[in-house]
Write an enzyme that holds these catalytic residues in place. Structure first.
Site, PDB file in Angstrom:
ATOM      1  N   GLN A   2       0.891  -1.168   0.160  1.00 14.05           N
ATOM      2  CA  GLN A   2      -0.095   0.010  -0.051  1.00 14.05           C
ATOM      3  C   GLN A   2       0.884   1.297   0.123  1.00 14.05           C
ATOM      4  O   GLN A   2       1.983   1.368   0.310  1.00 14.05           O
ATOM      5  CB  GLN A   2      -0.957  -0.031   1.145  1.00 14.05           C
ATOM      6  CG  GLN A   2      -0.342  -0.177   2.570  1.00 14.05           C
ATOM      7  CD  GLN A   2      -1.105  -0.273   3.655  1.00 14.05           C
ATOM      8  OE1 GLN A   2      -1.426   0.653   4.559  1.00 14.05           O
ATOM      9  NE2 GLN A   2      -1.707  -1.494   3.798  1.00 14.05           N
ATOM     10  N   HIS A  22      -0.054   5.527   0.930  1.00 15.95           N
ATOM     11  CA  HIS A  22      -0.784   6.617   1.570  1.00 15.95           C
ATOM     12  C   HIS A  22      -0.392   8.058   0.745  1.00 15.95           C
ATOM     13  O   HIS A  22       0.645   8.433   0.753  1.00 15.95           O
ATOM     14  CB  HIS A  22      -0.468   6.862   3.016  1.00 15.95           C
ATOM     15  CG  HIS A  22      -0.745   5.587   3.465  1.00 15.95           C
ATOM     16  ND1 HIS A  22      -1.895   4.594   3.984  1.00 15.95           N
ATOM     17  CD2 HIS A  22       0.183   5.110   4.915  1.00 15.95           C
ATOM     18  CE1 HIS A  22      -1.464   3.759   4.587  1.00 15.95           C
ATOM     19  NE2 HIS A  22      -0.633   3.915   5.240  1.00 15.95           N
ATOM     20  N   GLU A  79       3.250   7.754   9.294  1.00 14.65           N
ATOM     21  CA  GLU A  79       3.118   6.636  10.160  1.00 14.65           C
ATOM     22  C   GLU A  79       4.578   6.449  10.882  1.00 14.65           C
ATOM     23  O   GLU A  79       5.667   6.528  10.368  1.00 14.65           O
ATOM     24  CB  GLU A  79       2.520   5.326   9.730  1.00 14.65           C
ATOM     25  CG  GLU A  79       1.216   5.352   9.151  1.00 14.65           C
ATOM     26  CD  GLU A  79       1.072   4.033   8.463  1.00 14.65           C
ATOM     27  OE1 GLU A  79      -0.329   3.869   8.211  1.00 14.65           O
ATOM     28  OE2 GLU A  79       1.933   3.114   8.394  1.00 14.65           O
ATOM     29  N   HIS A 138       4.797   0.115   0.978  1.00 15.22           N
ATOM     30  CA  HIS A 138       4.920  -0.674   2.250  1.00 15.22           C
ATOM     31  C   HIS A 138       4.117  -1.756   2.375  1.00 15.22           C
ATOM     32  O   HIS A 138       2.851  -1.665   1.850  1.00 15.22           O
ATOM     33  CB  HIS A 138       5.419   0.336   3.321  1.00 15.22           C
ATOM     34  CG  HIS A 138       3.971   0.998   3.789  1.00 15.22           C
ATOM     35  ND1 HIS A 138       3.612   2.141   3.052  1.00 15.22           N
ATOM     36  CD2 HIS A 138       3.066   0.702   4.736  1.00 15.22           C
ATOM     37  CE1 HIS A 138       2.661   2.500   3.798  1.00 15.22           C
ATOM     38  NE2 HIS A 138       2.104   1.507   4.738  1.00 15.22           N
ATOM     39  N   ARG A 165      -4.234   0.533  -2.258  1.00 15.00           N
ATOM     40  CA  ARG A 165      -3.487  -1.084  -2.387  1.00 15.00           C
ATOM     41  C   ARG A 165      -3.241  -1.328  -3.758  1.00 15.00           C
ATOM     42  O   ARG A 165      -3.793  -0.888  -4.983  1.00 15.00           O
ATOM     43  CB  ARG A 165      -4.436  -1.796  -1.877  1.00 15.00           C
ATOM     44  CG  ARG A 165      -5.051  -1.559  -0.466  1.00 15.00           C
ATOM     45  CD  ARG A 165      -5.998  -2.369   0.055  1.00 15.00           C
ATOM     46  NE  ARG A 165      -6.374  -2.239   1.495  1.00 15.00           N
ATOM     47  CZ  ARG A 165      -7.360  -1.254   1.817  1.00 15.00           C
ATOM     48  NH1 ARG A 165      -8.113  -0.767   0.605  1.00 15.00           N
ATOM     49  NH2 ARG A 165      -7.551  -1.063   3.052  1.00 15.00           N
TER      50      ARG A 165
END
Length: 394
Positions: free
Chosen positions: A95, A97, A132, A260, A279
């Protein structure tokens, strides 16, 4: 005033049925996969304040400035982070972001198209980015960022998937962002006879001996993925993404626009308050390679640059991150009382032991798995006991 939190468990299929119960005593009477414990105010899984029996989002809406502080209330208008415990038994999807601007544009575009927020083909669940930090509680396996292009070429040449040789040669002749983009897109959109042949040749490589350490490790990961996703183009991902294994207490940062995948283990995960995921493989969920490629930065990164080096002082390990949405500390609590000053709305999670959190006349005792919300208006709190706590603030 401080408030104990009641948090949401997300029962995604890839989650562990026993990690949260073993580590933190979380009930699981139906033996379901407990993938994520969410602490925050995101609408897809909002915490509640136990004492008031209200949602954290309702509390923040009613007490925005006193709870968040003037700076956070003005800049973000909401709690800017989401804090999770993530427990992966099987691999998560490959995926990416999107960045903040593309999240805003994508969210608005899908709203105008009338795609429901809960629709399976919805890419953008909110208008925010999702950088993240991951902090390992157990051994934590993941893939993060592109390997150096020379390493990608070397791996593919070593295992020699014949049907992909022309694509590897093309990358070899264009060792730059555009060449990597073309190679990445080609592999993730394989179809028909070429896909079948590539995956068949890859599966034959699983039994090869005498390979380099990098190739052996990449093929081991791919072989494990094949147990869950036997016909997925993502089986090639360990050959072009960095493999990272975090020991307990280690952390890494994941930038927006970076491919990642989490593989296995239990960790704390702190992110900007978003649920946007594009995804590309290793998932039964909606895959949109085209949208993912548009939102991917094709820059290799070495594994040495992925790990965060904590700044340690008086029992506190601070993990610096290159975004303003959140900050993260792990604190060793060793008996005597210590004071912590509140700089913004804060969530405190007890990793182990038993710790008293004291604010004015209010005392909340946390055991492993418990958490509290500390509003900005609390100004300070004290803690004592024996254990370890994690603090998220901004």
């Amino acid at each position: 005033m401080i408030y104990k939190l009641k948090n949401v468990i997300q029962n995604y299929a890839w989650g562990s049925a026993d990690s949260l119960s073993t580590l933190f005593g979380v009930d699981n009477p139906n033996d379901e996969p407990q993938a994520e414990l969410w602490m925050g105010a995101h609408p897809n899984g909002c915490s509640r304040l136990e004492a008031l029996d209200v949602s954290l989002s309702d509390y923040l809406n009613k007490h925005r400035e006193s709870a968040l502080g003037q700076y956070t209330a003005t800049r973000y208008g909401e709690l800017p982070y989401l804090f999770k415990v993530l427990a992966a038994r099987t691999p998560l999807s490959i995926q990416v972001h999107p960045n903040k601007r593309n999240s805003e544009l994508g969210f608005e575009r899908e709203n105008q198209l009338g795609i429901e927020l809960t629709a399976g083909n919805r890419n953008y669940k909110d208008p925010n980015h999702k950088p993240e930090l991951v902090y390992a509680i157990t051994l934590y396996k993941a893939m993060n960022g592109f390997r150096p292009i020379a390493d990608i070429i070397a791996l593919f040449e070593e295992i020699n998937i014949d049907v992909l040789n022309n694509d590897v040669t093309a990358l070899k002749n264009a060792q730059n962002a555009e060449g990597l983009k073309t190679f990445f897109t080609t592999l993730l959109t394989l179809s028909g006879s070429k896909q079948k042949q590539a995956l068949a040749e890859l599966s034959q490589c699983y039994a090869l001996k005498g390979l380099s350490e990098n190739a052996t490790e990449a093929l081991k990961y791919s072989h494990e993925f094949s147990e869950y996703y036997p016909d997925d183009n993502g089986l090639l991902a360990p050959l072009f993404l960095n493999i990272v294994e975090l020991k307990p207490g280690e952390a890494m940062f994941l930038h927006a626009e970076t491919p990642h995948a989490y593989v296995q283990g239990t960790a704390l995960e702190i992110m900007a308050s978003s649920d946007n995921v594009l995804r590309a493989g290793l998932t039964p969920k909606h895959i949109d390679v085209e949208e993912l490629v548009v939102n991917t930065l094709f820059e290799p990164i070495s594994t040495d640059a992925l790990l965060l080096s904590p700044l340690k002082k008086e029992g506190t390990s601070h993990f610096p991150v290159p975004v303003d949405d959140f900050k993260f500390d792990v604190v060793e609590v060793i008996g005597f009382e210590k004071k912590s000053y509140v700089r913004s709305a804060e969530i405190v999670f007890c990793l182990e032991g038993v710790v008293d959190i004291i604010s004015g006349s209010k005392v909340i005792t946390l055991k492993a798995g418990d958490s509290i919300f500390v509003p900005y208006s609390a100004a300070e709190y004290k803690y004592k006991g024996k254990g370890q706590i994690a603090r998220v603030y901004n």
